[in-house]
Design an enzyme around this catalytic site. Sequence first.
Site, PDB file in Angstrom:
ATOM      1  CB  VAL A  59     -10.719  41.181 -65.504  1.00 19.72           C
ATOM      2  CG1 VAL A  59     -11.991  41.643 -64.807  1.00 19.72           C
ATOM      3  CG2 VAL A  59     -10.453  39.704 -65.253  1.00 19.72           C
ATOM      4  CG  ASN A  85     -12.399  37.971 -56.139  1.00 14.93           C
ATOM      5  OD1 ASN A  85     -11.750  37.290 -55.345  1.00 14.93           O
ATOM      6  ND2 ASN A  85     -13.520  37.547 -56.710  1.00 14.93           N
ATOM      7  CE1 TYR A 153      -5.047  30.310 -58.508  1.00 17.05           C
ATOM      8  CE2 TYR A 153      -3.744  29.827 -56.556  1.00 17.05           C
ATOM      9  CZ  TYR A 153      -4.904  30.320 -57.136  1.00 17.05           C
ATOM     10  OH  TYR A 153      -5.914  30.824 -56.333  1.00 17.05           O
ATOM     11  CE  LYS A 157      -4.695  34.018 -57.325  1.00 15.37           C
ATOM     12  NZ  LYS A 157      -5.721  35.063 -57.546  1.00 15.37           N
ATOM     13  CB  THR A 188     -15.286  29.087 -54.073  1.00 17.56           C
ATOM     14  OG1 THR A 188     -14.031  28.693 -54.650  1.00 17.56           O
ATOM     15  CG2 THR A 188     -15.061  30.027 -52.913  1.00 17.56           C
TER      16      THR A 188
HETATM   17  P1  NAI Z   1     -14.831  31.134 -58.592  1.00 17.53           P
HETATM   18  O1  NAI Z   1     -14.411  30.274 -59.737  1.00 17.53           O
HETATM   19  O2  NAI Z   1     -15.911  30.672 -57.689  1.00 17.53           O
HETATM   20  O3  NAI Z   1     -15.188  32.590 -59.135  1.00 17.53           O
HETATM   21  C1  NAI Z   1     -14.368  33.262 -60.053  1.00 17.53           C
HETATM   22  C2  NAI Z   1     -15.227  34.219 -60.875  1.00 17.53           C
HETATM   23  O4  NAI Z   1     -14.359  34.950 -61.748  1.00 17.53           O
HETATM   24  C3  NAI Z   1     -16.250  33.507 -61.764  1.00 17.53           C
HETATM   25  O5  NAI Z   1     -17.522  34.099 -61.598  1.00 17.53           O
HETATM   26  C4  NAI Z   1     -15.711  33.705 -63.172  1.00 17.53           C
HETATM   27  O6  NAI Z   1     -16.737  33.790 -64.170  1.00 17.53           O
HETATM   28  C5  NAI Z   1     -14.964  35.027 -63.029  1.00 17.53           C
HETATM   29  N1  NAI Z   1     -13.942  35.189 -64.061  1.00 17.53           N
HETATM   30  C6  NAI Z   1     -13.008  34.280 -64.449  1.00 17.53           C
HETATM   31  N2  NAI Z   1     -12.272  34.763 -65.460  1.00 17.53           N
HETATM   32  C7  NAI Z   1     -12.743  36.020 -65.715  1.00 17.53           C
HETATM   33  C8  NAI Z   1     -12.390  37.020 -66.653  1.00 17.53           C
HETATM   34  N3  NAI Z   1     -11.405  36.828 -67.546  1.00 17.53           N
HETATM   35  N4  NAI Z   1     -13.068  38.185 -66.633  1.00 17.53           N
HETATM   36  C9  NAI Z   1     -14.068  38.401 -65.744  1.00 17.53           C
HETATM   37  N5  NAI Z   1     -14.450  37.472 -64.830  1.00 17.53           N
HETATM   38  C10 NAI Z   1     -13.803  36.297 -64.828  1.00 17.53           C
HETATM   39  O7  NAI Z   1     -13.475  31.401 -57.781  1.00 17.53           O
HETATM   40  P2  NAI Z   1     -13.200  31.836 -56.250  1.00 17.53           P
HETATM   41  O8  NAI Z   1     -12.780  30.636 -55.503  1.00 17.53           O
HETATM   42  O9  NAI Z   1     -14.277  32.695 -55.742  1.00 17.53           O
HETATM   43  O10 NAI Z   1     -11.864  32.687 -56.473  1.00 17.53           O
HETATM   44  C11 NAI Z   1     -11.841  34.087 -56.490  1.00 17.53           C
HETATM   45  C12 NAI Z   1     -10.404  34.535 -56.364  1.00 17.53           C
HETATM   46  O11 NAI Z   1      -9.864  34.028 -55.140  1.00 17.53           O
HETATM   47  C13 NAI Z   1      -9.480  34.023 -57.478  1.00 17.53           C
HETATM   48  O12 NAI Z   1      -8.561  35.042 -57.809  1.00 17.53           O
HETATM   49  C14 NAI Z   1      -8.765  32.848 -56.816  1.00 17.53           C
HETATM   50  O13 NAI Z   1      -7.519  32.589 -57.407  1.00 17.53           O
HETATM   51  C15 NAI Z   1      -8.636  33.371 -55.397  1.00 17.53           C
HETATM   52  N6  NAI Z   1      -8.417  32.377 -54.355  1.00 17.53           N
HETATM   53  C16 NAI Z   1      -9.311  31.354 -54.187  1.00 17.53           C
HETATM   54  C17 NAI Z   1      -9.100  30.410 -53.195  1.00 17.53           C
HETATM   55  C18 NAI Z   1     -10.033  29.263 -53.002  1.00 17.53           C
HETATM   56  O14 NAI Z   1      -9.657  28.328 -52.271  1.00 17.53           O
HETATM   57  N7  NAI Z   1     -11.224  29.249 -53.569  1.00 17.53           N
HETATM   58  C19 NAI Z   1      -7.932  30.496 -52.293  1.00 17.53           C
HETATM   59  C20 NAI Z   1      -7.091  31.649 -52.535  1.00 17.53           C
HETATM   60  C21 NAI Z   1      -7.341  32.544 -53.528  1.00 17.53           C
END
Ligand code: NAI
Length: 249
Positions: A59, A85, A153, A157, A188
């Site tokens: 992305v 996301n 980070y 955001k 997660t």
């Molecule tokens: P995760 O690590 O479980 O999933 C992230 C996914 O994004 C993975 O499948 C990864 O392969 C994919 N990804 C990473 N870089 C990529 C790229 N360059 N191109 C395409 N895909 C890519 O993370 P999670 O926890 O589900 O996070 C999702 C979103 O939520 C992120 O933006 C994170 O910053 C945000 N977030 C997460 C929180 C948490 O506590 N887990 C809290 C607040 C926001």
Amino acid sequence: MRRLQDRVTVVTGAGSGIGLATVRRFAEEGARVVCVDLDEATGTKAADEVGGLFVQADVTDEDDVARVFRTAFETYGSVDVAFNNAGISPPDDDSILETGLDAWRRVQEVNLTSVYLCCKHAIPYMQRQGKGSIVNTASFVAVMGSATSQISYTASKGGVLAMSRELGVQFAREGIRVNALCPGPVNTPLLQELFAKDPERAQRRLVHIPLGRFAEASEIAAAVAFLASDDASFITGSQFLVDGGISGA
Ligand code: NAI
């Protein structure tokens, strides 16, 4: 509930965590789901599970992102929802005194530039249709900051939040809603990885969450499905907090 019946939805970061839970929720709500991830194995698995389409893409790469939305449109005939996301966690020591420029730039690329690119390439399809809903994943730290030193980070955001507000206002008259989703800490792989490196950090976080626990990804997905659907027809440019009360405490 099938609030997204036959809607064409694009989910980035679809292979894991919040993205994966949202793929499942969107499918339950009747949507056609285009699953986007850098990781081919997990992205394919997610798409197969819901009978959706997998598009392998980085992305941060504009050609890849353009191909994602073109493929969604050419395959299903519209782009109704974009859930932008995909993201990465902060570098190990993300204090302003320690974070190097390369690490800073990488976080901005994946967490912020990716959202700019996805919005840029989703909006023209939505303009043609005269409607669409975009949900961009920010974080509670964009609203309240973080005592755990996450400068790159938190800044990334904050950018997602400001961009979503800007676009929500700018495209409202064209029927396109844009909202920033601000989750609190969610159970997660991203969070587990962070806490594995620093277990005390998990405890410190937990005490500040009024609901007394981390969210499950499915609870975040429920909010995304709401924002994506017509139930949220009067919500745009918002910072939509799903944080167990952490920002109000
Ligand atoms: P995760 O690590 O479980 O999933 C992230 C996914 O994004 C993975 O499948 C990864 O392969 C994919 N990804 C990473 N870089 C990529 C790229 N360059 N191109 C395409 N895909 C890519 O993370 P999670 O926890 O589900 O996070 C999702 C979103 O939520 C992120 O933006 C994170 O910053 C945000 N977030 C997460 C929180 C948490 O506590 N887990 C809290 C607040 C926001």
